[in-house]
Design a protein around this motif. Structure first.
Motif, short mmCIF file in Angstrom:
data_model
loop_
_atom_site.label_atom_id
_atom_site.label_comp_id
_atom_site.label_asym_id
_atom_site.label_seq_id
_atom_site.Cartn_x
_atom_site.Cartn_y
_atom_site.Cartn_z
N HIS A 121 -9.42 3.25 -0.30
CA HIS A 121 -9.36 3.56 -1.45
C HIS A 121 -8.37 3.21 -2.40
O HIS A 121 -8.44 3.20 -3.60
N THR A 122 -7.38 2.77 -1.90
CA THR A 122 -6.05 2.70 -2.66
C THR A 122 -5.33 1.31 -2.25
O THR A 122 -5.34 1.08 -0.92
N LEU A 123 -4.87 0.58 -3.14
CA LEU A 123 -3.95 -0.54 -2.84
C LEU A 123 -2.54 0.06 -3.08
O LEU A 123 -2.33 0.58 -4.33
N VAL A 124 -1.56 -0.32 -2.27
CA VAL A 124 -0.28 0.10 -2.40
C VAL A 124 0.74 -1.11 -2.46
O VAL A 124 0.57 -1.87 -1.52
N VAL A 125 1.33 -1.37 -3.64
CA VAL A 125 2.48 -2.36 -3.43
C VAL A 125 3.61 -1.81 -3.23
O VAL A 125 4.18 -0.93 -3.99
N LEU A 166 -12.52 -5.50 -2.00
CA LEU A 166 -12.61 -4.34 -1.55
C LEU A 166 -12.72 -3.36 -2.46
O LEU A 166 -13.28 -2.05 -1.92
N LYS A 167 -12.76 -3.54 -3.68
CA LYS A 167 -12.96 -2.63 -4.69
C LYS A 167 -12.24 -1.33 -4.72
O LYS A 167 -12.86 -0.28 -4.72
N VAL A 168 -11.19 -1.48 -4.46
CA VAL A 168 -10.00 -0.06 -4.42
C VAL A 168 -10.27 0.58 -5.79
O VAL A 168 -10.29 -0.18 -6.71
N ARG A 169 -10.31 1.81 -5.79
CA ARG A 169 -10.17 2.73 -6.88
C ARG A 169 -8.95 2.77 -7.58
O ARG A 169 -8.71 2.93 -8.74
N ASP A 170 -7.75 2.88 -6.72
CA ASP A 170 -6.55 3.16 -7.20
C ASP A 170 -5.54 1.98 -7.00
O ASP A 170 -5.49 1.45 -5.78
N ILE A 171 -4.64 1.73 -7.65
CA ILE A 171 -3.50 1.07 -7.47
C ILE A 171 -2.07 1.69 -7.26
O ILE A 171 -2.07 2.45 -8.66
N VAL A 172 -1.26 1.86 -6.53
CA VAL A 172 -0.03 2.50 -6.73
C VAL A 172 1.29 1.52 -6.41
O VAL A 172 1.41 0.75 -5.37
N VAL A 173 2.16 1.27 -7.58
CA VAL A 173 3.21 0.61 -7.36
C VAL A 173 4.30 1.35 -6.79
O VAL A 173 4.65 2.48 -7.60
N MET A 174 4.70 1.32 -5.62
CA MET A 174 5.67 2.47 -5.11
C MET A 174 7.19 1.72 -4.74
O MET A 174 7.11 0.97 -4.03
N GLY A 175 7.92 2.04 -5.76
CA GLY A 175 9.23 1.53 -5.38
C GLY A 175 10.15 2.81 -4.54
O GLY A 175 9.75 3.77 -4.27
N HIS A 176 11.33 2.46 -4.49
CA HIS A 176 12.19 3.57 -3.57
C HIS A 176 13.62 3.12 -4.06
O HIS A 176 14.19 2.42 -4.72
N ARG A 197 -13.02 2.49 -14.28
CA ARG A 197 -13.10 2.33 -12.62
C ARG A 197 -12.17 2.07 -12.09
O ARG A 197 -12.29 1.77 -10.80
N MET A 198 -10.84 1.96 -12.55
CA MET A 198 -9.69 1.92 -11.72
C MET A 198 -8.51 2.50 -12.40
O MET A 198 -8.62 2.64 -13.48
N ARG A 199 -7.50 3.11 -11.72
CA ARG A 199 -6.49 3.64 -12.15
C ARG A 199 -5.29 3.22 -11.25
O ARG A 199 -5.17 2.80 -10.45
N VAL A 200 -4.20 2.99 -12.41
CA VAL A 200 -3.16 2.25 -11.83
C VAL A 200 -1.90 3.58 -12.02
O VAL A 200 -1.95 4.12 -13.13
N HIS A 201 -1.09 3.47 -10.96
CA HIS A 201 0.07 4.61 -10.88
C HIS A 201 1.34 3.95 -10.59
O HIS A 201 1.42 2.97 -9.70
N GLY A 202 2.39 4.68 -10.92
CA GLY A 202 3.59 4.38 -10.40
C GLY A 202 4.31 5.55 -9.36
O GLY A 202 4.02 6.57 -9.72
N ALA A 203 5.16 5.31 -8.43
CA ALA A 203 5.88 6.22 -7.81
C ALA A 203 7.17 5.92 -7.29
O ALA A 203 7.28 4.58 -7.23
N TRP A 204 7.90 6.69 -6.98
CA TRP A 204 9.15 6.26 -6.57
C TRP A 204 9.69 7.36 -5.40
O TRP A 204 9.75 8.33 -5.84
N PHE A 205 10.11 6.77 -4.32
CA PHE A 205 10.48 7.53 -3.11
C PHE A 205 12.17 7.69 -3.08
O PHE A 205 12.72 6.70 -3.01
#
Lengths: 221, 221, 221, 221
Positions: C38-42, C95-105, C183-191
């Motif tokens: 469901h999700t692509l994580v970069v 693959l038609k993922v619905r969400d993309i998360v760019v995840m830094g740390h 049809r797609m959402r783009v997100h940012g996250a930081w760990f």
């Protein structure tokens, strides 16, 4: 680990589990919408006279300037930086407070220094000497101990100084104009650390009187 | 009768029947023996960030300077009057506090004014402009909104400003000497109005960290 | 026998007797029907920030790109081969993922190299220098250590870089169009490696905030 | 509030109360001392083949590159940016990993695209076409379906590609030199998503064999 004062961390812990815990939504809202304090209080740095304590005020209520002896200097647009004038300007022009309270208190160390200046400055900068110099012309008119007791002289100057600061407040055009338009009110108050009594300046006479409202009097000392 | 703000009178009433009633002996003692606060706090005038509230401090504990954005100017023995320097001098030389805390907070209006100066001064005196000018050289190094969000820029300058004030504190000979002798400690803190979090400056790196290592982990998202 | 790293073989053994043993049917089904993540994580290559670990994700859930500093380069249809763009295209178009998360740390070595480039390239190819050069124009706007601590600079660039990658993501026509169509959402996250905290980018402001509003307040300091 | 994928937040919650909770000290230490992974894994983005899952690896163990079909391109010091070469350089030169594992897997979509290129590129950029073009000369040597079944062709290219990437790895001077000095080892592995079997490349012959160590075999399918 940290050398941060332990008593402050303990106090913060108590704040979080107590007051904050019960008012977290209010803090969140105040963070989001910004502050809208109704009153500016000019108070003394003295550790025994915190306005939030004396007025049992919650977050968002009082915008508070605290300097030694709760002085307001006169309006001096001289290009220098002025901590008190800047805060006053911000409270009046940006926050649009409706009331300003200059609150003095008994046994004020700054007032004492103005009454009886030290022979030697505390430091080469003599910052206290200069700051309390704002009161010098007034202080010199307080009778000597030949006439008034030391305690009477002190209380007298504490109150004179509040009236003085209120007069200085009115040298700021923004205060004067808003007061004249009836959109701002200026008050004096004096707190007796020992008895907990609050005395309020009569706006007409300048006298300090105990509020005549039906407040319960302190029940025991 | 009096036009003194009703909410303050009600709050005072609550103080008298509550806190004062339970601590009247402490107030009396503090009046007689004088104050001996252990800590000087330099805090902002902001109505949402009163140190006595956040540290749940009782009478006699904290000597508190409050100006816009909790700034300490550099040592300038120039013969002018300086509210903040005078209060600092009094706290260190007369009261002999052991700790000094420069406490900033989130969403500080003064810091915002330093980041994005108004086109027009608030008044001919431009007191806020001058006061926040103390931070100008630093504020100009914060990246633009092309790079950092407005909130990130604000938090960054709030913390930079605390370190700046601490550096200025150390330009006062009395602070520097006492700190070198190990008789005084200087701290930074930053309060998040929204979440109530207290962040403490690491004295070695200057970073702000939460003091509570043993925090419960978030249990739900 | 084999010189394959012993720790990996032991870990594999543990996987087979543990996770695989409990999910063998799921693996079989995923093999037969193909993946439908469901999700692509970069994410970053960093050994401390594996997305499957942090999101406790099972087989089939996350399609994961990992490069140094979790960068998405801009859309460059130049005929060269691009590892990240190819994987992005595959995730979105096939693959038609619905969400993309760019995840830094936190404490990202790549970001550190962008902030403070080495004097000498690591090799004649200078691959890290070139790769992190994608961030150079942004990195140069982060204030020096005269103003912000090294840790603050690092965190600032880590977050700026996530926003940068998200902006680059939107230069890919397939992402932009699908996002516009809802049809797609783009997100940012930081760990935060140290505390385990996950910070999520507010899609409107770009700020990073912790998703857990209903966190228990710190109970002890 | 946030539109961040709910399943990731739930997974994160599970991570915090589970793995992180038991390993918080390890995370803290890894944050403070930096990562020291023993192994670089070049793996596929495929959602069914996360190296940390298959090798049951904890934080700090594996530095992981993930691109489509786990390819290592040849050494090309051409001044362009190369995600994979940059990560390789960082792992070898900065982190000084001891082992490199190129890990392929069954039913790889990228390998399939290399075997049977689409008639139309997925996008004008044709990123997948270009990326899998790295395998073209090899893929063209795989016999047609007249000779090998589609499944055999796929597995064959998956393994050929691993050997190809290992050969490319050795075109990087840093890898070649360290391997010759006995300070680094290079490995191939292939994971069967369906059965969970791990096949390891014999370093002498290039064949893929099930590890002959005394691992317990999967007990039930």
């Amino acid at each position: 680990m940290t050398d941060f004062p332990r008593s402050l961390l303990t106090g913060y812990d108590s704040f979080m589990s107590g007051r904050y815990s019960g008012e977290s939504q209010r803090y969140r809202t105040l963070a989001e919408t910004g502050q809208k304090p109704h009153t500016l209080v000019v108070a003394c740095c003295d550790s025994r006279a915190a306005p939030e304590t004396i007025f049992d005020a919650g977050p968002g209520e009082l915008f508070v300037i605290r300097n030694v002896a709760n002085l307001v200097p006169p309006y001096e647009p001289d290009g220098q930086y002025h901590a008190t004038s800047a805060a006053l300007e911000y409270a009046v022009q940006v926050l649009k407070v409706r009331d300003i309270v200059v609150m003095g208190h008994g046994r004020c160390g700054g007032i004492q220094a103005a009454l009886d200046p030290m022979d030697e400055p505390l430091s080469p900068g003599d910052f206290i000497g200069k700051w309390m110099g704002l009161l010098r012309p007034t202080a010199e008119q307080i009778p000597s101990t030949d006439v008034m007791t030391q305690s009477e002289r002190q209380t007298a100057l504490e109150r004179v100084s509040i009236r003085n600061s209120i007069a200085n407040l009115r040298t700021f055009p923004c205060v004067r104009i808003l007061e004249e338009k009836g959109r701002m009110r200026v008050h004096g108050a004096w707190f007796d650390i020992s008895t907990g009594e609050l005395w309020i300046m009569d706006s007409k006479t300048g006298d300090f009187i105990r509020p005549t409202v039906e407040l319960p009097v302190p029940t025991s000392a």
